[in-house]
Design an enzyme around this catalytic site. Sequence first.
Site, PDB file in Angstrom:
ATOM      1  N   LYS A  52       0.842  -1.205   0.000  1.00  0.00           N
ATOM      2  CA  LYS A  52       0.000   0.000   0.000  1.00  0.00           C
ATOM      3  C   LYS A  52       0.874   1.251   0.000  1.00  0.00           C
ATOM      4  O   LYS A  52       0.619   2.198  -0.748  1.00  0.00           O
ATOM      5  CB  LYS A  52      -0.915   0.016   1.242  1.00  0.00           C
ATOM      6  N   GLN A  96      -4.804  -1.888  10.146  1.00  0.00           N
ATOM      7  CA  GLN A  96      -4.538  -3.161   9.472  1.00  0.00           C
ATOM      8  C   GLN A  96      -5.004  -4.323  10.344  1.00  0.00           C
ATOM      9  O   GLN A  96      -4.638  -4.431  11.506  1.00  0.00           O
ATOM     10  CB  GLN A  96      -3.035  -3.254   9.165  1.00  0.00           C
ATOM     11  N   ASP A 119     -11.662   2.007   4.701  1.00  0.00           N
ATOM     12  CA  ASP A 119     -12.027   0.590   4.602  1.00  0.00           C
ATOM     13  C   ASP A 119     -13.542   0.369   4.689  1.00  0.00           C
ATOM     14  O   ASP A 119     -14.009  -0.778   4.594  1.00  0.00           O
ATOM     15  CB  ASP A 119     -11.323  -0.229   5.702  1.00  0.00           C
TER      16      ASP A 119
END
Lengths: 285, 285
Positions: A52, A96, A119
């Site tokens: 990322k 994460q 997200d």
Amino acid sequence: MATIIDGKQLAKELNKQTQKRAQELIAKGVKPGIAVVLVGDDPASQIYTRNKHRLAERMGLKSDLYRFPTDVKQATVLAAIKKLNNDDDIDAIIVQEPLPNHLDAVAITNTIRPDKDVDGLHPQNLGKLFADQPGNYPVACTPRGIMTALRHYNVDLTGANVVIVGRSILVGKPLLALLNNANATVTMAGRHTKDLHRLTRQADVLIVATGIAHFIGQDAVKDGAVVIDVGMDRLPSGKLTGDVDFDAVEPVASKITPVPGGVGPMTIASLMAQTVDLAEWRRNG
Amino acid sequence: MATIIDGKQLAKELNKQTQKRAQELIAKGVKPGIAVVLVGDDPASQIYTRNKHRLAERMGLKSDLYRFPTDVKQATVLAAIKKLNNDDDIDAIIVQEPLPNHLDAVAITNTIRPDKDVDGLHPQNLGKLFADQPGNYPVACTPRGIMTALRHYNVDLTGANVVIVGRSILVGKPLLALLNNANATVTMAGRHTKDLHRLTRQADVLIVATGIAHFIGQDAVKDGAVVIDVGMDRLPSGKLTGDVDFDAVEPVASKITPVPGGVGPMTIASLMAQTVDLAEWRRNG
């Protein structure tokens, strides 16, 4: 012979657009910024995070990593998120997964500002999606990438029977909402489902996110189905593969994603695109 | 011969509990309060509103009605909701649907305080439900009542194939979430669904909320299925009936709700119970 859904190529094109949009924002003095909170030293998480970061830098985005040891306190993580919530240079916040068990993942998710929740996990964003509310709000990036691919490959979703195998909050559930909103008739199946293959054999579009290598073979797929493989699994040989036995299923599918090079690149490209979206939306009120 | 799911009797028992809980709160100086915002003069809405008011008074709850003319301004409705949000005597706010077209129903829903949102329509509540988050939050009352009835009649949901016909935000969608959370394998169908009766014939549990009288006949139901009828329709004769042709379906079903006397009484009883819940939750932080 199925059409191969080329996620790698599609991601390349999407990244080109994202880079262009980022440059336009930067020219206006706004550099879209993404912050990743990483707890512990899970090897897969480190790889994802590095990927990322590299892509974000290549897009011209600001990309910050906040690392914490496995035994970090809940309050420390929450404080870091609150700081990022108030940091005007940060448009997108990722925590994460997976998190260590002692942390309250739900409380952490609910602390992220909904308009920085790249997200799409915050209940407010998930609820708007589920209700099919109009307006701008983030959606989980794997489902977003899959929808982009389905549209690009002209998969007709209206009235289609769609079966999703896997019920996670990052994949199965937001996909269920997106596909319902697209007027598909969707069934979400999980480990409790009886006679799963009878169900998957009825699917016009079959989406598999189980994390089990080659969970879906030819006998589980209807002739002419569109097959989307979210898996990223390792065979005992060490070879990277998906939840679908590609070699067996490809001859009967009409369209199919490979692993690697299918859903994976679209996920990360969608993450970059949505970071730029968030930067635009937040500044346009 | 199916077991008749006696919603009327079940509601009676639930109302008794609710009344007892309300009395305990009142003894502590807290009178749970419900406020209904009613716009225009839709005859069905007036009946529903009156029924809610009467039952609330019988439960010992405070019950206020705020009536507005059909041409009321959006700002006036929003101001009324904000006032109720801040009124410590009000625990539950209902905006009676349907609203006139000139009003922005989404903006109105999103203005209700989530912890007073007794219809469970606010995206934050819907998102928590969809994500299966722990903790206390309101859930739409018809789905809540149906889940209570299914549990009371020992319907095993784990792994059951459930088909919901109807995709509304007040019934189909929250039910989908609740049943997924109960580990059922759920398909939500709507008017785009192809070959709907092939789908409904596979259902172990069939829930119908279409608003179309006798939409489901015997040929649409599997032998031994549990059939839940959310409809409340009028036949040309004027007789009140459901979305299911009860006389035709009852002989093949294992359990079935009648109309009237099935889902309807459970909905309003669940509304009362949830009003008391909200009063308890808000005061216990």
